[in-house]
Design an enzyme around this catalytic site. Sequence first.
Site, PDB file in Angstrom:
ATOM      1  N   THR A 120       0.813  -1.213   0.000  1.00 29.22           N
ATOM      2  CA  THR A 120       0.000   0.000   0.000  1.00 29.22           C
ATOM      3  C   THR A 120       0.848   1.266   0.000  1.00 29.22           C
ATOM      4  O   THR A 120       1.993   1.250   0.454  1.00 29.22           O
ATOM      5  CB  THR A 120      -0.898  -0.009   1.259  1.00 29.22           C
ATOM      6  OG1 THR A 120      -1.515   1.253   1.408  1.00 29.22           O
ATOM      7  CG2 THR A 120      -0.100  -0.280   2.530  1.00 29.22           C
ATOM      8  N   ASP A 121       0.234   2.358  -0.455  1.00 27.26           N
ATOM      9  CA  ASP A 121       0.933   3.648  -0.404  1.00 27.26           C
ATOM     10  C   ASP A 121       1.026   4.197   1.025  1.00 27.26           C
ATOM     11  O   ASP A 121       1.789   5.122   1.298  1.00 27.26           O
ATOM     12  CB  ASP A 121       0.238   4.682  -1.313  1.00 27.26           C
ATOM     13  CG  ASP A 121      -1.218   4.963  -0.950  1.00 27.26           C
ATOM     14  OD1 ASP A 121      -1.752   4.330  -0.026  1.00 27.26           O
ATOM     15  OD2 ASP A 121      -1.824   5.839  -1.608  1.00 27.26           O
ATOM     16  N   GLU A 122       0.228   3.607   1.948  1.00 24.09           N
ATOM     17  CA  GLU A 122       0.204   4.149   3.316  1.00 24.09           C
ATOM     18  C   GLU A 122       1.538   3.983   4.030  1.00 24.09           C
ATOM     19  O   GLU A 122       1.779   4.630   5.048  1.00 24.09           O
ATOM     20  CB  GLU A 122      -0.917   3.487   4.126  1.00 24.09           C
ATOM     21  CG  GLU A 122      -2.272   3.717   3.528  1.00 24.09           C
ATOM     22  CD  GLU A 122      -3.426   3.581   4.522  1.00 24.09           C
ATOM     23  OE1 GLU A 122      -3.179   3.462   5.722  1.00 24.09           O
ATOM     24  OE2 GLU A 122      -4.572   3.607   4.057  1.00 24.09           O
ATOM     25  N   TYR A 150      -1.952  -0.500  11.034  1.00 19.80           N
ATOM     26  CA  TYR A 150      -2.070  -1.173   9.728  1.00 19.80           C
ATOM     27  C   TYR A 150      -0.865  -0.869   8.838  1.00 19.80           C
ATOM     28  O   TYR A 150      -0.199  -1.780   8.330  1.00 19.80           O
ATOM     29  CB  TYR A 150      -3.365  -0.746   9.020  1.00 19.80           C
ATOM     30  CG  TYR A 150      -3.363  -1.055   7.533  1.00 19.80           C
ATOM     31  CD1 TYR A 150      -3.407  -2.368   7.079  1.00 19.80           C
ATOM     32  CD2 TYR A 150      -3.292  -0.027   6.588  1.00 19.80           C
ATOM     33  CE1 TYR A 150      -3.384  -2.659   5.717  1.00 19.80           C
ATOM     34  CE2 TYR A 150      -3.274  -0.313   5.223  1.00 19.80           C
ATOM     35  CZ  TYR A 150      -3.313  -1.635   4.797  1.00 19.80           C
ATOM     36  OH  TYR A 150      -3.279  -1.921   3.451  1.00 19.80           O
ATOM     37  N   LYS A 182       2.154  -3.292   7.354  1.00 20.18           N
ATOM     38  CA  LYS A 182       2.429  -3.482   5.919  1.00 20.18           C
ATOM     39  C   LYS A 182       3.875  -3.072   5.618  1.00 20.18           C
ATOM     40  O   LYS A 182       4.562  -3.713   4.823  1.00 20.18           O
ATOM     41  CB  LYS A 182       1.459  -2.653   5.064  1.00 20.18           C
ATOM     42  CG  LYS A 182       0.025  -3.138   5.072  1.00 20.18           C
ATOM     43  CD  LYS A 182      -0.163  -4.540   4.500  1.00 20.18           C
ATOM     44  CE  LYS A 182       0.006  -4.603   2.994  1.00 20.18           C
ATOM     45  NZ  LYS A 182      -0.327  -5.961   2.460  1.00 20.18           N
TER      46      LYS A 182
HETATM   47  P1  NAD Z   1      -9.644  -7.360   2.218  1.00 19.15           P
HETATM   48  O1  NAD Z   1      -9.611  -7.083   3.682  1.00 19.15           O
HETATM   49  O2  NAD Z   1     -10.871  -7.075   1.444  1.00 19.15           O
HETATM   50  O3  NAD Z   1      -9.289  -8.891   1.957  1.00 19.15           O
HETATM   51  C1  NAD Z   1      -8.261  -9.573   2.636  1.00 19.15           C
HETATM   52  C2  NAD Z   1      -8.422 -11.062   2.355  1.00 19.15           C
HETATM   53  O4  NAD Z   1      -7.334 -11.741   3.010  1.00 19.15           O
HETATM   54  C3  NAD Z   1      -9.716 -11.658   2.907  1.00 19.15           C
HETATM   55  O5  NAD Z   1     -10.282 -12.531   1.962  1.00 19.15           O
HETATM   56  C4  NAD Z   1      -9.270 -12.411   4.143  1.00 19.15           C
HETATM   57  O6  NAD Z   1     -10.099 -13.513   4.451  1.00 19.15           O
HETATM   58  C5  NAD Z   1      -7.871 -12.855   3.739  1.00 19.15           C
HETATM   59  N1  NAD Z   1      -6.985 -13.112   4.886  1.00 19.15           N
HETATM   60  C6  NAD Z   1      -6.834 -12.347   6.001  1.00 19.15           C
HETATM   61  N2  NAD Z   1      -5.936 -12.908   6.826  1.00 19.15           N
HETATM   62  C7  NAD Z   1      -5.499 -14.050   6.216  1.00 19.15           C
HETATM   63  C8  NAD Z   1      -4.558 -15.051   6.563  1.00 19.15           C
HETATM   64  N3  NAD Z   1      -3.889 -15.018   7.720  1.00 19.15           N
HETATM   65  N4  NAD Z   1      -4.358 -16.070   5.701  1.00 19.15           N
HETATM   66  C9  NAD Z   1      -5.043 -16.142   4.530  1.00 19.15           C
HETATM   67  N5  NAD Z   1      -5.950 -15.211   4.149  1.00 19.15           N
HETATM   68  C10 NAD Z   1      -6.170 -14.178   4.985  1.00 19.15           C
HETATM   69  O7  NAD Z   1      -8.388  -6.572   1.643  1.00 19.15           O
HETATM   70  P2  NAD Z   1      -8.209  -5.862   0.225  1.00 19.15           P
HETATM   71  O8  NAD Z   1      -8.733  -4.482   0.323  1.00 19.15           O
HETATM   72  O9  NAD Z   1      -8.687  -6.765  -0.839  1.00 19.15           O
HETATM   73  O10 NAD Z   1      -6.627  -5.747   0.174  1.00 19.15           O
HETATM   74  C11 NAD Z   1      -5.835  -6.809  -0.369  1.00 19.15           C
HETATM   75  C12 NAD Z   1      -4.375  -6.438  -0.247  1.00 19.15           C
HETATM   76  O11 NAD Z   1      -4.126  -5.223  -0.949  1.00 19.15           O
HETATM   77  C13 NAD Z   1      -3.908  -6.176   1.190  1.00 19.15           C
HETATM   78  O12 NAD Z   1      -2.616  -6.704   1.330  1.00 19.15           O
HETATM   79  C14 NAD Z   1      -3.896  -4.666   1.314  1.00 19.15           C
HETATM   80  O13 NAD Z   1      -2.931  -4.250   2.241  1.00 19.15           O
HETATM   81  C15 NAD Z   1      -3.520  -4.259  -0.093  1.00 19.15           C
HETATM   82  N6  NAD Z   1      -4.009  -2.937  -0.544  1.00 19.15           N
HETATM   83  C16 NAD Z   1      -5.328  -2.610  -0.399  1.00 19.15           C
HETATM   84  C17 NAD Z   1      -5.764  -1.394  -0.904  1.00 19.15           C
HETATM   85  C18 NAD Z   1      -7.220  -0.982  -0.811  1.00 19.15           C
HETATM   86  O14 NAD Z   1      -7.549   0.159  -1.140  1.00 19.15           O
HETATM   87  N7  NAD Z   1      -8.123  -1.846  -0.399  1.00 19.15           N
HETATM   88  C19 NAD Z   1      -4.864  -0.510  -1.521  1.00 19.15           C
HETATM   89  C20 NAD Z   1      -3.527  -0.880  -1.624  1.00 19.15           C
HETATM   90  C21 NAD Z   1      -3.113  -2.118  -1.146  1.00 19.15           C
HETATM   91  O1  DAU Z   2      -4.163   3.947   0.567  1.00 22.86           O
HETATM   92  C1  DAU Z   2      -4.390   2.579   0.439  1.00 22.86           C
HETATM   93  C2  DAU Z   2      -5.241   2.087   1.585  1.00 22.86           C
HETATM   94  O2  DAU Z   2      -6.571   2.544   1.350  1.00 22.86           O
HETATM   95  C3  DAU Z   2      -5.212   0.581   1.763  1.00 22.86           C
HETATM   96  O3  DAU Z   2      -3.907   0.173   2.077  1.00 22.86           O
HETATM   97  C4  DAU Z   2      -6.178   0.142   2.880  1.00 22.86           C
HETATM   98  O4  DAU Z   2      -6.209  -1.255   2.967  1.00 22.86           O
HETATM   99  C5  DAU Z   2      -7.553   0.664   2.539  1.00 22.86           C
HETATM  100  O5  DAU Z   2      -8.460   0.341   3.575  1.00 22.86           O
HETATM  101  C6  DAU Z   2      -7.525   2.178   2.316  1.00 22.86           C
HETATM  102  O6  DAU Z   2      -7.250   2.863   3.568  1.00 22.86           O
HETATM  103  P1  DAU Z   2      -8.024   4.192   3.992  1.00 22.86           P
HETATM  104  O7  DAU Z   2      -7.951   4.331   5.452  1.00 22.86           O
HETATM  105  O8  DAU Z   2      -7.584   5.338   3.155  1.00 22.86           O
HETATM  106  O9  DAU Z   2      -9.515   3.776   3.490  1.00 22.86           O
HETATM  107  P2  DAU Z   2     -10.953   4.029   4.149  1.00 22.86           P
HETATM  108  O10 DAU Z   2     -11.956   3.668   3.123  1.00 22.86           O
HETATM  109  O11 DAU Z   2     -11.061   3.414   5.507  1.00 22.86           O
HETATM  110  O12 DAU Z   2     -10.986   5.607   4.344  1.00 22.86           O
HETATM  111  C7  DAU Z   2     -10.827   6.488   3.240  1.00 22.86           C
HETATM  112  C8  DAU Z   2     -10.838   7.903   3.780  1.00 22.86           C
HETATM  113  O13 DAU Z   2     -12.166   8.187   4.231  1.00 22.86           O
HETATM  114  C9  DAU Z   2      -9.940   8.119   4.970  1.00 22.86           C
HETATM  115  O14 DAU Z   2      -9.409   9.431   4.911  1.00 22.86           O
HETATM  116  C10 DAU Z   2     -10.878   7.979   6.164  1.00 22.86           C
HETATM  117  C11 DAU Z   2     -12.185   8.509   5.620  1.00 22.86           C
HETATM  118  N1  DAU Z   2     -13.409   7.911   6.177  1.00 22.86           N
HETATM  119  C12 DAU Z   2     -13.509   6.567   6.224  1.00 22.86           C
HETATM  120  C13 DAU Z   2     -14.634   5.955   6.735  1.00 22.86           C
HETATM  121  C14 DAU Z   2     -14.745   4.447   6.804  1.00 22.86           C
HETATM  122  C15 DAU Z   2     -14.452   8.730   6.597  1.00 22.86           C
HETATM  123  O15 DAU Z   2     -14.366   9.971   6.536  1.00 22.86           O
HETATM  124  N2  DAU Z   2     -15.582   8.140   7.101  1.00 22.86           N
HETATM  125  C16 DAU Z   2     -15.716   6.785   7.191  1.00 22.86           C
HETATM  126  O16 DAU Z   2     -16.761   6.303   7.691  1.00 22.86           O
END
Ligand code: NAD
Ligand code: DAU
Length: 353
Positions: free
Chosen positions: A133-135, A159, A163
């Site tokens: 992730t970019d975080e 988190y 990562k």
């Molecule tokens: P998600 O939470 O929707 O899905 C995670 C999946 O991993 C689930 O299916 C869960 O059951 C599985 N899992 C959790 N723990 C596990 C374990 N110990 N063994 C096997 N499986 C396990 O997450 P996502 O949003 O699909 O993100 C996927 C990946 O991409 C993550 O590594 C996250 O850090 C990264 N990522 C997410 C975002 C985003 O915006 N969602 C952005 C950048 C990177």
């Molecule tokens: O940047 C990549 C990341 O983006 C991934 O690595 C994470 O897995 C993914 O969950 C996401 O993280 P964020 O914290 O940015 O996503 P989230 O959807 O939780 O929140 C997006 C923005 O919105 C953040 O600034 C918090 C805000 N927010 C979120 C929720 C859930 C609100 O204002 N209200 C809300 O109820």
Amino acid sequence: MILVTGGAGFIGANFVLGWLSSSEAEGVINLDKLTYAGNLANLQSLKVDPRHMLVHGDIGDKGLVSNLLSKYRPRAIVNFAAESHVDRSIHGPAEFIQTNIIGTFNLLECAREYWASLRDSEKEEFRFHHVSTDEVYGSLAPSDPAFKESNPYEPNSPYSASKAASDHLVRAWFHTYGFPVVTTNCSNNYGPYHFPEKLIPLVILNALNGKPLPIYGDGQQIRDWLFVGDHCSAIREVLAKGRLGETYNIGGWNEKANLEVVNAICAILDELKPRADGKSYADQITFVKDRPGHDRRYAIDASKIEEELGWRPAETFDTGIRKTVQWYLDNPDWVQGVVTGSYRDWLEKQYHN
Ligand code: NAD
Ligand code: DAU
């Protein structure tokens, strides 16, 4: 075959579906713990596809991972498995340390042992793709340039710290053992199958259900939004052509303040499914207490992957967010399963006793 971990989650499921949409694609072993974030309904369309095999298990389980590798001999591993929600990591970081750090460590060790046993040609071909992730880069001031791969790591939440730790392990396995890794650091994804704990799906579903749309703090935090299908196409490019040991930032050049995102969703809903009282869904916006340690701004400089690998996102924010809202309107059964929790019934049935 390839081994995908976390392929029942949001991005993993989109990746598996996209991968298998090509008739020439190799099969997928999908190792997923099926936590609350894993949803088999995401993979419903693959139920009768013999190229997809779901294995319910933990990336931290050494015996299971080693067995899968020696039995199915995948030519690549794509590691999506993680705890992914920042707010949950604030309330309870332990699972994040366990899966994101210890789990990744275990996967790396099992994979390294397997890789060492391969013939030279197979060794050469093998890839471990770590999805991150970019975080990990921390928070930007308004005038800072976007994150480049060379930015220092400055994670601010449990988190992002977990990562960041996993990224460091992956990097060290390359430098120390010559283990063939690539890492991608992507910005915020959105699209189909997104679990409604995250901002975009939460806002869509709360709006339709007449509930408040919670905006943390002043709503001026900036994220760089990328449609999930574009993230998946970038991963395929890096897996196929990325240089070993390199990291690639993935993003959509799409910086938006949270309030702007929520207003965009409300405007689309006003058009596609107007409120019965004729008012705008934006009336449901409610400012709530801020997230502790809330990062102010993320922005990705995606020029490395664009220039080196020729990858470009196919969707703009306008096209992607419209498709996303439409998907939630078109898939009430999926939504219902998630909202009522019935998507977890399968686990109960299958693993009772
Ligand atoms: P998600 O939470 O929707 O899905 C995670 C999946 O991993 C689930 O299916 C869960 O059951 C599985 N899992 C959790 N723990 C596990 C374990 N110990 N063994 C096997 N499986 C396990 O997450 P996502 O949003 O699909 O993100 C996927 C990946 O991409 C993550 O590594 C996250 O850090 C990264 N990522 C997410 C975002 C985003 O915006 N969602 C952005 C950048 C990177
Ligand atoms: O940047 C990549 C990341 O983006 C991934 O690595 C994470 O897995 C993914 O969950 C996401 O993280 P964020 O914290 O940015 O996503 P989230 O959807 O939780 O929140 C997006 C923005 O919105 C953040 O600034 C918090 C805000 N927010 C979120 C929720 C859930 C609100 O204002 N209200 C809300 O109820």
